[in-house]
Design a protein around this motif. Structure first.
Motif, short mmCIF file in Angstrom:
data_model
loop_
_atom_site.label_atom_id
_atom_site.label_comp_id
_atom_site.label_asym_id
_atom_site.label_seq_id
_atom_site.Cartn_x
_atom_site.Cartn_y
_atom_site.Cartn_z
N THR A 164 -13.21 1.63 1.55
CA THR A 164 -12.65 1.51 2.58
C THR A 164 -13.39 0.82 3.91
O THR A 164 -13.05 0.55 4.97
CB THR A 164 -11.70 2.63 3.55
OG1 THR A 164 -12.67 3.67 3.57
CG2 THR A 164 -10.76 3.18 2.55
N GLU A 190 -6.05 5.17 -4.08
CA GLU A 190 -4.81 5.04 -3.35
C GLU A 190 -3.66 4.55 -4.27
O GLU A 190 -4.06 3.97 -5.17
CB GLU A 190 -5.01 4.20 -2.15
CG GLU A 190 -5.98 3.19 -2.52
CD GLU A 190 -6.25 2.58 -1.10
OE1 GLU A 190 -6.53 3.21 -0.07
OE2 GLU A 190 -6.45 1.24 -1.20
N TRP A 191 -2.40 4.47 -3.67
CA TRP A 191 -1.52 4.03 -4.53
C TRP A 191 -1.22 2.64 -4.18
O TRP A 191 -1.18 2.36 -2.83
CB TRP A 191 0.00 4.75 -4.30
CG TRP A 191 0.07 6.28 -4.92
CD1 TRP A 191 -0.27 7.44 -4.25
CD2 TRP A 191 0.39 6.44 -6.25
NE1 TRP A 191 -0.27 8.45 -5.11
CE2 TRP A 191 0.32 7.79 -6.57
CE3 TRP A 191 0.95 5.37 -7.35
CZ2 TRP A 191 0.57 8.65 -7.88
CZ3 TRP A 191 1.20 6.19 -8.54
CH2 TRP A 191 1.00 7.54 -8.66
N TYR A 193 0.85 -1.25 0.12
CA TYR A 193 -0.05 0.01 -0.13
C TYR A 193 0.79 1.37 -0.01
O TYR A 193 1.74 1.29 0.73
CB TYR A 193 -0.93 -0.17 1.40
CG TYR A 193 -1.65 1.11 1.38
CD1 TYR A 193 -1.42 1.90 2.42
CD2 TYR A 193 -2.66 1.65 0.90
CE1 TYR A 193 -1.81 3.32 2.69
CE2 TYR A 193 -3.26 2.60 0.97
CZ TYR A 193 -3.02 3.52 1.87
OH TYR A 193 -3.73 4.85 2.16
N GLY A 194 0.50 2.25 -0.70
CA GLY A 194 1.39 3.51 -1.05
C GLY A 194 0.80 4.81 -0.52
O GLY A 194 1.52 5.68 -1.12
N GLY A 195 -0.33 4.78 0.29
CA GLY A 195 -0.90 6.02 0.53
C GLY A 195 -2.01 6.47 -0.31
O GLY A 195 -2.26 6.15 -1.52
N GLU A 196 -2.62 7.71 0.12
CA GLU A 196 -3.70 8.36 -0.48
C GLU A 196 -3.19 8.92 -1.61
O GLU A 196 -1.78 9.33 -1.58
CB GLU A 196 -4.24 9.43 0.26
CG GLU A 196 -5.28 8.61 1.40
CD GLU A 196 -5.83 9.76 2.35
OE1 GLU A 196 -6.33 10.80 1.90
OE2 GLU A 196 -6.07 9.22 3.60
N ASN A 228 -8.06 10.06 5.12
CA ASN A 228 -8.63 8.90 5.87
C ASN A 228 -9.87 8.58 5.78
O ASN A 228 -10.54 8.19 6.80
CB ASN A 228 -8.21 9.01 7.33
CG ASN A 228 -8.16 7.75 8.34
OD1 ASN A 228 -7.77 6.75 7.50
ND2 ASN A 228 -8.34 7.64 9.47
N ARG A 248 -10.90 2.26 -4.03
CA ARG A 248 -11.26 1.10 -3.15
C ARG A 248 -12.33 1.70 -2.12
O ARG A 248 -12.15 2.69 -1.52
CB ARG A 248 -10.15 0.63 -2.39
CG ARG A 248 -10.49 -0.57 -1.43
CD ARG A 248 -9.16 -1.12 -0.77
NE ARG A 248 -8.37 -0.29 0.02
CZ ARG A 248 -8.55 -0.08 1.11
NH1 ARG A 248 -9.19 -1.03 1.90
NH2 ARG A 248 -7.75 0.66 1.97
N SER A 254 -1.22 4.61 -13.37
CA SER A 254 -1.26 6.06 -12.89
C SER A 254 -0.92 7.14 -13.96
O SER A 254 -1.38 8.33 -13.74
CB SER A 254 0.07 6.19 -12.02
OG SER A 254 1.10 6.03 -12.58
N TRP A 307 3.82 0.70 -9.97
CA TRP A 307 3.10 1.55 -9.19
C TRP A 307 1.76 1.69 -9.97
O TRP A 307 1.78 2.23 -11.09
CB TRP A 307 3.66 2.71 -8.80
CG TRP A 307 4.71 2.59 -7.58
CD1 TRP A 307 5.83 2.71 -7.73
CD2 TRP A 307 4.14 2.72 -6.31
NE1 TRP A 307 6.43 2.65 -6.47
CE2 TRP A 307 5.55 2.42 -5.57
CE3 TRP A 307 3.08 2.87 -5.53
CZ2 TRP A 307 5.50 2.56 -4.15
CZ3 TRP A 307 3.14 2.89 -4.21
CH2 TRP A 307 4.51 2.66 -3.42
#
Lengths: 413, 101, 969
Positions: free
Chosen positions: B70, B53-54, B19-22, B46, B68, B81, B63
């Motif tokens: 949550t 998200e990445w 997972y790479g963050g928003e 959040n 998604r 991307s 990448w």
């Protein structure tokens, strides 16, 4: 002797009374609304009532009392953190925990089992020594221990040289303890309700009313409440509730899974943790082994368990205690951890006047229950942020000033 | 084990991904004031709901972006991307040289 | 004298020709092959199996299906084994659990007498005064808690795992599951059918067929399984959870199958429920299905004279089945009033000579003289749901078959997202809301009786096939047929209690009611407060009763009340299963064997193994010092293959590095290397390395061993957004590397170097060249980490051992020695070079570690730059400085020892050593800015609480002008 139990056998009618608030409608106004009736929320309500005489409080929760993370954590109490701010804070919490059962007349079954954290690398030893030094300096019982001492503390730990991750040393925290997590929230809630606080379960905060930058009310599924102040204590939903008040937070919510075995006769006394292997374990007073580890690798607001994590935890457990291969797993579950960039909580003022934050509790919330209740209550009652929690203000991120506890927390992020 | 569809490699077990963050629009930090910059560094949405998200497919280091939910963990879509990041990005210094301007 | 086994066809699963002898509690018994421990003991009239958790009440078999915890016994290295699942083997030693004295006369049974003084959640109500007393009580409770005994000396063997992929997974091999499997297999799908019993058939194996003509008989169904090549079956296999995307673990013996199914059909059947009455937990009181299993599968009589209690026609079917087998049933208690129209089953039961007591309930069960078995049942007419105490009749019996209704085996379906709904009219749960790749079939779906369940199985098969695209349309829904199966209130409270609602936790009706009275009204609070459903059987037989009691007490419906969350695993599963082989990654460099051969003590750096030093462990300090001296005075070589290596190529290569690192690289000349410092957006130092420009459009960048994977991934993520013309490759494991350092380094290298001018003029400090060493293609970087003339040699990893060997040979004349990580750390410390992660922590920024020189302010952008601008506005709170203690008799500080000012913590040591080279103790420490000037004194607290004074000195400590690493400077 448990003389308190005599009355149960000697009377025909069950002498127990309602511990909380029987279901009733919300009033139109309260002095304080506490959103979240978990450990922290109930603790805040309790101290507001007991220490400050403020009892016109609506303690609301969208689900059942303590049904959030308080119901789901692995109930470890310790203060062997890293930063001066953190250690002072958790140390005071542990001290409050020692007398908590007697404080509110509810046995939280706190046991000083001690906590042992294992070092499997030189880097870990350095990090543990740092913690031990800071801890000792601030009056917390922590020391670096060698393999021989570890063997004495936990005779059945796998100390074989040919283990994949040989144990090199450990951090022994004699103040480490466990307690019955549900009893903590029930004890605080009962103490609060006895003093007039109203507990409203199945009551969800759906909107925050703000006028001229100040909070004036809370909209719930059971009606609107006007109020003088609001505290949000909703671990696992801090960002969601914060958004209702237009507040941005530096929080990411990740599931944290745990599991428990069937009950067995006692073989393990202390709580044992290995951050390197990503597992921690202790045996409860019921005889069950509670096992937890690192947070899930991606954010999710769903407390589902995964087979992957079960596999990781089982493999890690057997690295430390190979004989537990025969133990049978009973149940696995999860909670939702609100992780902050520096692994420290967010407490105190928010951009909205009279709206207070008790958030960012990651994997360090349960142990802080009494002290956060006490300090947040002081803040709500006096409007002044107590010195002990000053370092945890939200504003610190705007100053790029972290209180970094990386390495001292259970989660490995 | 949850499944995730990598736009390059197809359906794979989630253990192959990181997972790479928003996903956030790329900004030029020199054009942001202090508080806005702090929020960009530390704060995040959040959100409880559908997010962008990445994700990185570790074995191939590819990448990509996922859409998604949550709340349910349902992945609605994954895509390269390059759909969002289209052009070569250049940074210029803020005109007056004062980052707070 | 135990009764003989019933004649064939009873005893379907036992082989009468094979006797097996085993022991239970030290006494020898014999049973038949195919018997479980519980059935073999039952055949020997041994019904007492365990003692309950709290009151130590005698317990015996209840479900005979591995679904209850009454049968938990201790096997060697296997506590809490299910006696009704484990098959007896020759010589098996079985012990009972949780008693003091003997199983028959457990001294702890006295706790039962204390029951009135032990109300629900009694442990919260006392045991804490005076303060701290719980610590003592806890030890007392802990000894009494727990069931089996863990064998701490147990050395496990690794259990095995494998994967299975299938189109359709059918869970449950009863009539519905079998029918669904055939439907699916016929259509060509790959089907996996799993059943937890030793054979397929489910309820067909033991329930009376009732002579129905619908569907195939059990034998025919099972035979049909063999006809499909695309139908695989697993018996004795339990699906132990449902996880996202139909990922399901199946436990079979010591093996774990991890199954990925495109569609799942839950044909998991139903769990029969107990009737709640006083002393309903005595051995001999069992589910009606348990009695039927005992008779049909094992040929064992449940007793000499039994009574059936029920509120449905299922009880009648059970009574008839038992009677037909020759078991004596002396009465049937029916909670319901006699229907006006009568019923065929009433006639049949009466014809079998079994008297029926209509509209009667159970007042209590009576124990035998030794208290360990049921000896009688007090029944009486029901008035408004209550038993009329004054008109009770005592029935003599030594077994009771309870037909208390059913709960669908909902656990897996609910883990998959199903919700439990409750129908007040049917007095039963149903499941709804499954995801669209999951289906229900059979009684779990509310469809009962052989014909309809098979039809429902076919329907589910069709639905799954349609979802797979193998069939155009799904199946026709089959009407539910569960009416009358569940009696609304099979709960008979007694003034003296002991009507067990949860057997595992010894909870009685009043415990549940009192929980609600005390304010624990939500079903989750009831569970947590009373512990109902928290024992080994996880509420299988208590959830429905608790829901009914709580609903009634709180004025809500059962649907509103609900049950607690179903969580995996479904059945208890040993940790050995999911631990599997415990795979942990291990990485060796290409030169690993050379280190072992040279007697290196290896250390772990992440997953890598690296030589810490060479020589016996007991000589550690001496060996490390010798290695340091060797580098300073002669020449040494160290394997640095674990160091990260990243190729950055393209027209934007320089621009890319400019943005990622703090320094400037765009104008870096070809053939030069530059220090590369990496910070994150919060301005914190995260990694460092050296960037070597091999070409206008090609850089080779090193990174730390532990950081390279993350650095690489972050580079890719940045460029996914910047879209610069650059290609980035992590070549760490493609290259091996050796650092050769010392005054004689050049001389050694010159003996093997080809195609390169190694002279100081041609190859200056921080230069990069490509060359060959005795034919091995290499990149040479002149670096100075250890502070001597040195070359870092990178070669394709397959040359690892060759490279090592040729350098050792080339260096022999110069006395070359290998050195390890510990020596390298000492050497670099003498030069005050930082190690990221040791001298930096989670908050260190470049200003604090005196690396302003590594920041290029002219660039418009680099990661973290904006934050550095913010940090600069504020005064530094600490700085990393070098210190020295000249008196070697003082105790040497260790890493992380604190720097104090009176009682204040003002800093800490990050690195420290006793340096023979400098004849002093040297180190790095974070100190306040005011104390960071050379000449200042700091106080360090060392082991034992002693205080040591150190002096701040300029760095590097050794060779401050760096003449050694760069003699030309």
């Amino acid at each position: 002797m448990p003389f308190g139990l005599l009355k149960y056998g000697l009377r025909k009618q069950h002498p127990g009374q309602h511990h909380f608030t029987p279901t009733k409608p919300l009033k139109s106004h309260y002095d304080v609304v506490i959103i979240g009736a978990g450990g922290h929320g109930c603790s805040i309500a309790y101290y507001l009532a007991k220490h400050h005489g403020i009892t016109d409080i609506a303690l609301i929760d969208k689900a059942y009392l303590g049904g959030g993370n308080t119901a789901r954590n692995t109930a470890v109490i310790r203060s062997n953190y890293l930063t001066e701010s953190g250690v002072n804070f958790y140390r005071d919490s542990v001290a409050l925990y020692q007398g908590l059962s007697n404080e509110f007349g509810y046995n939280i079954m706190m046991e000083n089992r001690g906590q042992l954290t294992l070092a499997h690398s030189d880097a870990a030893i350095r990090s543990f020594r740092w913690r031990a030094e800071v801890n000792q300096h601030l009056g917390v019982r922590s020391e670096l221990v060698d393999r021989q001492t570890i063997q004495e503390l936990v005779p059945n730990l796998n100390l074989a040289d040919d283990a994949r991750f040989p144990v090199l040393a450990g951090l022994w925290h004699a103040d480490g303890a466990t307690a019955r997590h549900d009893a903590v929230v029930w004890g605080y809630a009962r103490g609060a309700c006895q003093r007039g606080v109203e507990l409203h379960q199945l009551t969800e905060a759906q909107g925050i009313e703000i006028e001229a930058g100040r909070v004036v009310g809370v909209r719930t599924n059971r009606g609107k409440i006007a109020c003088g102040a609001v505290v949000q204590a909703v671990a696992g939903a801090s960002s969601v509730v914060g958004k209702l008040a237009g507040i941005k937070l530096p929080i990411h919510s990740f599931p944290l899974q745990a599991m428990v075995t069937q009950p067995y006769k006692p073989v393990l006394t202390p709580h044992v943790s290995s951050p390197h292997v990503h597992v921690y374990i202790h045996q409860t007073s019921r005889g069950e082994f509670v096992i937890g580890g690192g947070s899930d690798p991606y954010p999710l607001y769903h407390t589902r368990a995964t087979l992957d994590q079960r596999e990781i935890l089982s493999a890690a457990t057997l690295e430390l205690f190979p004989f537990l291969a025969q133990a049978k797993l009973l149940r696995q579950w999860a909670g939702t951890t609100d992780m902050t960039p520096d692994y420290s909580p967010i407490m105190g003022l928010s951009p909205v006047e009279n709206y207070y934050l008790d958030a960012g509790w990651g994997t360090w919330g349960f142990k802080a229950t009494p002290i956060s209740g006490q300090t947040m209550a002081e803040l709500v009652a006096t409007g002044k942020v107590p010195a002990l929690i000053q370092p945890f203000e939200l504003e610190r991120f705007y100053r790029f000033q972290q209180v970094n506890e990386a390495g001292a927390t259970a989660a490995s992020h | 084990m949850k499944l995730l569809r990598c736009p390059l490699n197809g359906l794979r077990n989630i253990s192959e991904f990181l997972y790479g963050g928003e996903v956030h629009p790329l900004t030029d930090p020199s054009h942001q004031d202090s508080r806005a910059w702090a929020e960009q560094v530390f704060f995040d949405d959040n959100a409880a709901g559908v997010v962008l998200e990445w994700w990185c497919h570790r074995p191939t280091s590819f990448w990509f972006i996922a859409e998604r939910d949550t709340l349910t963990d349902q992945v609605l879509r994954t895509f390269a991307s390059s759909e969002i990041y289209v052009e070569r990005v250049t940074f210029t210094r803020a005109v007056s040289g004062d980052p707070h301007a | 004298m135990p009764e003989p086994r019933l004649p064939e066809p009873y005893g379907l699963w036992v082989d009468r020709t094979q006797t097996v002898t085993f022991t239970f509690e030290g006494q020898s018994y014999s049973g038949l092959r195919g018997d479980t421990i519980a059935t073999a003991l039952a055949a020997n009239d041994q019904w007492l199996l365990s003692r309950s958790f709290k009151y130590h009440r005698p317990r015996g078999l209840l479900t005979l299906a591995g679904q209850d915890a009454n049968t938990l016994v201790q096997l060697s290295s296997d506590p809490n084994a299910l006696a009704d699942r484990v098959l007896i083997t020759e010589g098996l030693v079985v012990q009972a659990q949780n008693f003091s004295g003997t199983l028959k006369r457990d001294r702890n049974a006295i706790l039962g007498w204390l029951a009135p003084f032990l109300p629900v959640a009694f442990y919260y109500k006392a045991f804490f005064r005076p303060r701290g007393i719980w610590q003592l009580w806890a030890r007392f409770f802990r000894k009494r808690a727990g069931l089996g005994v863990i064998d701490q000396g147990f050395k496990p063997k690794r259990f095995t795992q494998s994967h299975r992929h299938c189109d359709i997974l059918v869970i449950g091999g009863g009539p519905a599951g079998l029918a669904a499997s055939f439907e699916a297999a016929e259509a060509g799908a790959d089907v996996l059918l799993v059943d937890e019993n030793v054979a397929l058939g489910g309820s067909l194996n033991y329930a009376d067929a009732a002579g129905s003509a619908d569907g195939l008989t059990r034998a025919a169904l099972i035979e049909r399984v063999e006809q499909f090549e695309n139908l695989e079956t697993l018996t004795g296999a339990i699906c132990n959870g449902w996880y996202a995307d139909n990922w399901i673990p199946v436990v079979q013996g010591e093996h774990l199958f991890k199954v990925r199914a495109r569609q799942v059909i839950f044909a998991t059947g139903s769990l029969e429920q107990p009737v709640v009455f006083r002393n309903n937990d005595l051995p001999g009181i069992m589910m009606s299905s348990a009695a039927m299993r005992l008779v049909r599968l094992y040929g064992v009589q449940p007793g000499r004279q039994g009574v059936v209690v029920c509120g449905s026609w299922e009880g009648y079917r059970a009574a008839l089945m038992l009677a037909r087998a020759g078991v004596s049933v002396s009465g049937l208690i029916d909670f319901r009033a006699r229907p006006d129209d009568g019923h065929a089953l009433i006639d049949q039961v009466q014809s079998a000579g079994i008297p029926i007591w209509f509209e009667h309930g159970v007042d209590q069960a009576i124990a035998s003289v030794d208290q360990n078995h049921v000896a009688g049942l007090d029944v009486g007419p029901l008035q408004a749901g209550q038993v009329a105490r004054d008109r009770v009749t005592r029935l003599t019996c030594d077994f009771v078959a309870m037909a208390g209704g059913y709960v669908p085996t909902y656990q897996l379906a609910c883990q998959a997202g199903g919700r439990l709904l409750y129908d007040d009219a049917l007095a039963a749960f149903s499941i709804a809301g499954l995801p669209d790749d999951c289906w229900l079939a059979g009684s779990v779906n509310g469809v009962w009786h052989e014909g309809p369940t098979q039809a429902d199985g076919i329907r589910a098969g069709k639905d799954a096939l349609q979802a797979l695209g193998l069939m155009a349309e799904g199946g026709e829904p089959v009407p539910e047929t569960g009416e009358g199966l569940n009696y609304v209130w099979p709960i008979f409270a007694h003034a003296s209690g002991k009507e067990f609602v949860d057997f595992d936790e010894d909870l009685q009706i009043n415990d549940i009611l009192n929980a609600t009275r005390e304010g624990y009204e939500h079903i989750q609070l009831v569970k947590r407060y009373s512990t109902a459903g928290m024992g080994p059987s996880q509420g299988r037989h208590s959830a429905l009763t608790v829901a009914r009691l709580v609903a009634d007490a709180t004025g809500k419906t059962v649907a509103e009340t609900g049950v607690t969350t179903a969580r995996p695993p479904f059945a208890a599963e040993q940790l050995a299963h999911t631990a599997g082989r415990g795979f942990f990654l291990t990485r060796h460099t290409a030169m690993h064997h050379r280190h072992i051969e040279l007697g290196a003590q290896m250390m772990q750096a992440g997953a890598w193994f690296r030589p810490a030093f060479y020589g016996p462990a007991v000589e550690k300090n001496a060996r490390i010092q010798a290695e340091i001296n060797q580098v300073r005075r002669g020449v040494g070589m160290i394997d640095v293959s674990t160091l990260g290596g990243i190729e950055v190529r393209g027209t934007d290569a320089g621009e890319f590095l400019n943005r990622v690192y703090t320094g400037g690289f765009k104008k870096q000349p070809v053939g030069k290397a530059r220090y590369a410092l990496l910070i994150n957006e919060a301005g914190v130092v995260v990694d460092d390395g050296v960037a070597c420009r091999l070409h206008e459009t090609h850089f080779y960048v090193t990174a730390t061993t532990g950081g390279v994977d993350s650095v690489y991934r972050n580079m890719l993520k940045w460029n996914a957004q910047w879209r610069l013309k650059v290609d980035i490759a992590n070549v760490t494991s493609a290259y091996c590397a050796i650092n050769i350092a010392g005054p004689k380094a050049r001389a050694v290298l010159a003996r093997v170097a080809e195609n390169v001018d190694l002279s100081a003029e041609a190859f200056p400090y921080m230069g990069v060249r490509t060359a060959t060493l005795a034919g091995v293609p290499v990149r040479l970087i002149r670096v100075g980490f250890v502070g001597e003339l040195g070359f870092e040699i990178h070669a394709p990893q397959q040359y690892g051992e060759a490279l090592w060997d040729l350098l050792m040979a080339a260096g022999e004349a110069s006395g070359i020695q290998p050195f390890g990580v510990e020596a390298q750390r000492g050497l670099r410390l003498e030069k005050a070079h930082i190690i990221v992660g040791q001298d930096t922590d989670a908050m260190s920024n470049p200003f604090e570690i005196q690396m302003d020189w590594a920041l290029s302010r002219k660039k418009p952008y680099f990661v973290g730059h904006r934050t550095l601008q913010e940090l600069e506005q504020r005064p530094l709170t600490r700085v990393l400085a070098g210190f020295m203690i000249k008196d070697l008799n003082r105790p040497q500080p260790l890493e992380s020892h604190l720097v104090l000012d009176g009682n204040q913590m003002i800093g800490r040591v990050t690195s420290c050593m006793t340096s023979q080279t400098l004849n002093a103790i040297i180190g790095l420490a974070y100190v306040p800015v005011a104390l960071a000037k050379p000449g200042c004194r700091i106080t360090i607290k060392v082991d034992g609480g002693h205080h040591v004074t150190a002096e701040i000195v300029p760095t590097p400590f050794y060779d401050p002008e760096s003449h050694r690493q760069d003699p030309e400077s």
